[in-house]
Design an enzyme around this catalytic site. Structure first.
Site, short mmCIF file in Angstrom:
data_model
loop_
_atom_site.label_atom_id
_atom_site.label_comp_id
_atom_site.label_asym_id
_atom_site.label_seq_id
_atom_site.Cartn_x
_atom_site.Cartn_y
_atom_site.Cartn_z
N HIS A 1 -39.13 39.41 17.10
CA HIS A 1 -39.75 38.13 16.74
C HIS A 1 -41.22 38.06 17.14
O HIS A 1 -42.06 37.55 16.38
CB HIS A 1 -38.96 37.01 17.42
CG HIS A 1 -39.49 35.65 17.16
ND1 HIS A 1 -39.52 35.09 15.89
CD2 HIS A 1 -40.04 34.71 17.97
CE1 HIS A 1 -40.05 33.87 15.94
NE2 HIS A 1 -40.37 33.62 17.19
N ASP A 2 -41.55 38.53 18.33
CA ASP A 2 -42.93 38.45 18.82
C ASP A 2 -43.92 39.21 17.94
O ASP A 2 -45.13 39.09 18.16
CB ASP A 2 -43.03 38.97 20.26
CG ASP A 2 -42.89 37.84 21.28
OD1 ASP A 2 -42.82 36.67 20.87
OD2 ASP A 2 -42.86 38.15 22.49
N ARG B 1 -37.31 31.41 30.63
CA ARG B 1 -38.24 32.32 29.98
C ARG B 1 -37.62 33.71 29.79
O ARG B 1 -37.83 34.35 28.77
CB ARG B 1 -39.52 32.43 30.79
CG ARG B 1 -40.56 33.36 30.22
CD ARG B 1 -41.00 32.94 28.81
NE ARG B 1 -42.28 33.53 28.44
CZ ARG B 1 -42.95 33.22 27.35
NH1 ARG B 1 -42.46 32.35 26.49
NH2 ARG B 1 -44.10 33.79 27.08
N ASP C 1 -37.00 40.96 13.47
CA ASP C 1 -36.77 39.68 14.16
C ASP C 1 -35.28 39.39 14.23
O ASP C 1 -34.59 39.35 13.22
CB ASP C 1 -37.50 38.57 13.38
CG ASP C 1 -37.65 37.27 14.18
OD1 ASP C 1 -36.77 36.98 15.02
OD2 ASP C 1 -38.64 36.57 13.95
N SER D 1 -43.23 31.02 14.13
CA SER D 1 -42.14 30.58 15.00
C SER D 1 -42.08 29.05 14.98
O SER D 1 -42.05 28.46 13.90
CB SER D 1 -42.34 31.14 16.40
OG SER D 1 -41.17 30.99 17.18
#
Lengths: 386, 386
Positions: free
Chosen positions: B365-366, B234, B335, B165
């Site tokens: 993505h994580d 967040r 992602d 990332s």
């Protein structure tokens, strides 16, 4: 405009009603529908439904088409006799796909909205805006309000109910709640139930408004409205309405002033903007100028609650009664908010064989709005062949 | 911990340095690197770089590996001698893929961060936190600060620089800025330049913080911090870190209390939560407890500025000097923030033939964080075969 007072009585014969008031197309009207019980319990004591219409309801009352607007949409589908283009301009009118020489077309503002229908900014019985007192309403509640409006207009069943995005959710809910009153139903870029991701993005938007100190718990009508919060909500939403490719192709990493972004950002930190930021600022500004923040929350929470199968068993069971409804289900190929797979899931659960039509657009979810010709072509080859 | 004062001098020989202070793994350390000129002009007058390290630098100073953390990541890659698991636990340690019996592993907190490196919450020369006075810094600025840290540590070239990332952006920028100091480079779930969409989502996050009244223009250290704004930022970010499928599968439309969402939401409007909302609340709460809002903005704006080709011609030209660097480029298949296509674009622009490895994960993505075994396997078969 029909006043709530004069129109609060029983339904009039349809043709007589529409003839007697000499309806011009594309002009906001409203009808009082009285007290509305709510799915969550309780009731809204006095509900006004605002709508626009185009064309003339026939004697049989069987040529009416209901077009359902999306989250921040208005009743203004088409210019008609007004000065302003509608959000599906070219689809509705004399000689158009939905030919107003043949059809009586209605678009009603959703319950909780800010385009004339009773919503949080409406004045309650005590003479003050509802604000924080406006109750939680669902998609299903709005459909019930729309059904009462249809009663008042003398429309016993719709030739077609058509909607995109949240309008699609409302169209589908009409078919499930009143299958005897919907002969055709088009659900475009929508779904059977809001997903976890849609709820997640919606939560962020609602929070953006609620966290604006001007929001004041929803009772801001005497002061400055929560424009920053509403603007942020719109930015978040708008990103989800567009595809990555579309934003990349239009804006890339360019700076608003034409410099490379490095220089733009580096020379004037805090002032220089990426073009895509300026674009989102513009989208936010436009919405803030035309929409009420409480209505944004009310309608967003209604959409979060969207689940056509709620209290009706499985999705297939919930839709079983719609066997007599002719469906069009369509998805925008690049949609990443209402994924095409959700349209496939809906179509698969409908009685009979319902294919999913694809609207080809690089733009993303908003393709249901921008690709008017594609939507029109789809409707022409299905519901409006004549 | 090494104090800025004792370490403000010239670089010491590497092995002597690491031996003399008896480095334990996974414990935060810091080194003062002095004044740092910034890409945007001006300079940060007195910069401290915080880092953790594991293993021992060899006499030749050629066994060092730099691991770059992501946006809100810390220096704590691995437990080491600490009590707390790291964010890539299992990847670094004695006998692990990155074997600390052989390699000296470093993870530095990014410039502008809040894990010990100089950032907006650091005390400026006047004894007060920088706050709004903290300058705009770029990914490239952080790499320059990290290069000075490497000088101090006696590391002339890295055996490998590895990041996912934003850490991937920093790894790539290392290779482009200092190709003679990077022998291997792994860029995971990242890209050559932030896209319009990434900038758009980042803008929403930055605005969420800036619009929190507690933000006070960035000078909130004497009062309550902008926790609501940071929490909203967040939430927005976290949605983009996960796939629609992952959120749908884990949460669907369920209510937190186990009721169907209809009942939950309908019975207690405003109180009942969808499970996915509760989950995002939790993610927000966790970050707010460990991260500074100004650092979130500083690092997010640095990431918005990420463009390895800035001032270096085309992307191919910008990467031409990296011909001597062995690259691994990897993408998470699901992602939707750093699309695999962006990894393909980067790989195609690198000198030579660089295939894009796929990390299979449904999570989005994580996956670069959660699929430690896959990342480890990839690194083992490429850089760490022995």
């Amino acid at each position: 405009m029909l006043s709530p007072e004069t129109d609060a009585g029983t339904a009039k014969p349809a043709a007589a009603w529409s003839t007697s008031v000499g309806l011009g197309g594309g002009v906001l009207r409203s009808i009082h529908i009285g007290e509305l019980p709510l799915e969550a319990g309780g009731a809204l004591p006095s509900v006004t439904m605002a709508f626009e219409c185009w064309g003339t309801l026939n004697e049989a009352g069987d040529n009416a088409v209901l077009i359902q607007h999306a989250l921040t949409g208005s009743t203004h589908v088409s210019r008609g006799d007004s000065e302003e283009d509608g959000w599906w301009e070219g689809l509705v009118g004399p000689g158009e796909v939905i030919d107003t020489d043949k059809f009586f077309v209605v678009c009603a503002n959703m319950l909780g909205g800010c385009y004339g229908t009773t919503g949080p900014s409406s004045v309650a019985a005590d003479g003050r805006p509802y604000g924080s007192r406006f109750p939680f309403v669902t998609i299903r509640d709005s459909v019930e309000a729309e059904a009462r409006l249809a009663d008042r207009l003398g429309i016993s069943s719709w030739y077609a109910v058509i909607g995109g995005s949240m309008g699609g959710a409302r169209a589908l809910e009409w078919a499930a709640s009143h299958p005897d009153r919907v002969r055709r139903c088009a659900v475009v870029a929508s779904c059977a139930a809001s997903t976890a991701e849609q709820i997640a993005f919606a939560q962020a938007q609602v929070l953006a408004i609620r966290q604006d100190p001007n929001f004041a718990g929803g009772d801001y009508y005497d002061g400055a409205p929560p424009t920053l919060g509403l603007g942020l909500a719109r930015r978040i939403a708008h990103i989800t309405y567009r595809s990555e490719e579309e934003m990349g192709g239009r804006f890339g990493r360019d700076a608003q002033d034409g410099a490379t972004i490095s220089h733009g950002r580096l020379e004037a930190p805090g002032d220089s903007r990426y073009k895509v930021e300026s674009y989102l600022d513009h989208q936010a500004h436009k919405l803030v100028g035309r929409f009420d923040a409480n209505s944004y929350i009310a309608i967003t929470e209604a959409l979060m609650s969207h689940d056509v199968a709620r209290g009706r068993g499985t999705l297939e069971e919930a839709l079983a009664e719609t066997a007599g409804v002719e469906f069009v289900v369509a998805a925008v190929n690049s949609d990443r908010l209402y994924f095409p797979a959700q349209s496939e899931e809906l179509a698969a659960a409908l009685p009979g064989q319902v294919p999913v039509a694809r609207i080809d657009s690089p733009i993303g979810h908003d393709g249901f709005l921008t690709e008017v010709a594609a939507v029109g072509g789809l409707l022409k080859e299905s519901f409006f062949r004549d």
